[in-house]
Design an enzyme around this catalytic site. Structure first.
Site, short mmCIF file in Angstrom:
data_model
loop_
_atom_site.label_atom_id
_atom_site.label_comp_id
_atom_site.label_asym_id
_atom_site.label_seq_id
_atom_site.Cartn_x
_atom_site.Cartn_y
_atom_site.Cartn_z
N CYS A 1 0.89 -0.88 0.19
CA CYS A 1 0.12 -0.23 -0.16
C CYS A 1 1.45 1.51 -0.03
O CYS A 1 0.98 2.16 -1.20
CB CYS A 1 -0.30 0.12 1.40
SG CYS A 1 -2.34 -1.09 1.38
N SER B 1 -2.98 3.55 -1.63
CA SER B 1 -4.57 2.60 -0.65
C SER B 1 -4.03 3.36 0.24
O SER B 1 -3.35 2.92 0.59
CB SER B 1 -4.25 1.51 -1.18
OG SER B 1 -5.97 0.94 -0.70
N HIS C 1 -9.41 6.18 1.40
CA HIS C 1 -10.85 5.89 1.31
C HIS C 1 -11.48 5.44 2.98
O HIS C 1 -10.60 4.75 3.82
CB HIS C 1 -11.09 4.25 1.18
CG HIS C 1 -9.96 3.33 0.78
ND1 HIS C 1 -8.78 2.56 0.39
CD2 HIS C 1 -9.93 2.23 1.58
CE1 HIS C 1 -8.75 2.12 0.70
NE2 HIS C 1 -8.76 1.69 1.94
N ILE C 2 -12.27 5.38 2.96
CA ILE C 2 -13.46 4.61 5.03
C ILE C 2 -13.89 3.63 4.47
O ILE C 2 -14.86 3.97 3.96
CB ILE C 2 -14.26 5.63 5.09
CG1 ILE C 2 -12.49 7.21 5.66
CG2 ILE C 2 -15.41 5.47 6.68
CD1 ILE C 2 -13.67 8.93 6.27
N TYR C 3 -13.24 2.80 5.17
CA TYR C 3 -14.77 1.49 5.40
C TYR C 3 -16.06 1.91 5.69
O TYR C 3 -16.16 2.84 6.54
CB TYR C 3 -14.00 0.55 6.18
CG TYR C 3 -12.84 -0.47 4.89
CD1 TYR C 3 -12.87 -1.36 4.59
CD2 TYR C 3 -11.42 0.05 5.37
CE1 TYR C 3 -12.16 -1.66 3.48
CE2 TYR C 3 -10.51 -0.92 4.89
CZ TYR C 3 -10.68 -1.55 3.49
OH TYR C 3 -9.64 -1.99 2.92
N ALA D 1 -10.38 -4.60 7.91
CA ALA D 1 -10.97 -5.61 6.18
C ALA D 1 -9.82 -6.36 6.00
O ALA D 1 -8.43 -6.12 5.62
CB ALA D 1 -11.40 -4.51 5.73
#
Length: 294
Positions: A176, A197, A237-239, A293
């Site tokens: 990442c 990411s 990003h936000i899960y 995740a």
């Protein structure tokens, strides 16, 4: 003591990015099946001169940051080494079920493949599993980087890359945080990280601390002082199962960043031990639990 006023506090950059993603992020399905809110392209800058950017609006697992970075520096790819140190952040990716899911049936449990540490210390070597001595094989990017900082600090090629296309199929998870570049000016060492990411809830607080610590360690062994850490993100990003936790975090006011010092003079990056790295005056808000995740 932090040099920032409340309005200038570096942590507001992170909190603003989180708020922006909550407000404007696009919903995307993802590899894990969890779902994310996502934007593309962010940047933040943190001073390393008189403070250390370990987020304060929740308690960050500092010992995990330290142990994982030392594990990278050793070139290790065995998650069981981290587990033995009480750090379990790679356990799920090294589990028997996860390895089998990826088709790595013959790989020992805990063998993550040629991930970060292997690329940092043995880029281009043939990966043949954990427990093998790779000394002298491949390119030791970390050593080359430190040697260049010492001998040619104006060089514009002081890079370290974990994205090895030919090795990605062998990794349990492609990198990442893929590329770091270092920069020397006026006796100060700065680092810019490109991260393809970024899990804003769990990963980014860890990543900021990890590369800030790496910058401080390299500055120490090259007789420079830490300058700045710049964090550039691609897919930020936000899960969706982190949304409520992050909304809670956004209600908290940042506290002064802690400071970092080393307990002894260390001349070689490989000689650092966890006890050498001392964090002082860290007074964060309580921990906020979020699910990783996988």
């Amino acid at each position: 003591m932090s040099t920032h006023t409340e309005e200038q506090h570096g942590e507001h950059q992170y909190l603003s990015q989180v708020q922006h993603i909550l407000n404007y992020g696009s919903f995307k399905n993802d590899r894990t099946g969890t779902g994310t809110l996502s934007i593309f392209g962010t940047q933040s800058r943190f001073s390393l001169e008189n403070e250390f950017p370990l987020l304060t609006t929740k308690r960050v697992f500092w010992r995990g940051v330290v142990e994982e970075l030392l594990w990278f520096i050793r070139g290790s790819t065995d998650s069981k080494e981290l587990s033995a140190a009480g750090v379990h952040i790679w356990d799920a990716n090294g589990s028997r079920s996860f390895l089998d899911k990826l088709g790595f049936y013959d790989r020992d449990e805990g063998d993550l493949g040629p991930v970060y540490g292997f690329q940092w210390r043995h880029f281009g070597a043939e990966y043949k599993g954990v427990g093998r001595d790779y000394k002298g094989e491949g390119v030791d990017q970390l050593k080359q980087l430190i040697d260049t900082i010492k001998t040619n600090p104006t060089d514009r090629r002081m890079l370290m890359c974990a994205w090895n296309v030919s090795d990605i199929p062998k990794m349990v998870l492609p990198p990442c945080h893929v590329l770091s570049q270092f920069y020397v000016c006026d006796g100060k060492l700065s680092c810019q990280l490109y991260q393809r990411s970024a899990d804003m809830g769990l990963g980014v607080p860890f990543n900021i601390a990890s590369y800030s610590l790496l910058t401080c360690m390299i500055a120490h062994v090259t007789n420079l002082v830490p300058g700045e850490f710049i964090h550039t993100i691609g897919d930020a990003h936000i899960y969706v199962d982190h949304i409520d936790a992050l909304k809670m975090q956004l209600t908290r006011t940042p506290r002064p960043f802690p400071t970092l010092r080393f307990a002894r003079n260390v001349s070689c990056i490989d000689d650092f031990k966890a006890d050498d790295i001392i964090l002082e005056n860290y007074n964060p808000h309580p921990i906020i639990k979020m699910h990783m995740a996988v």
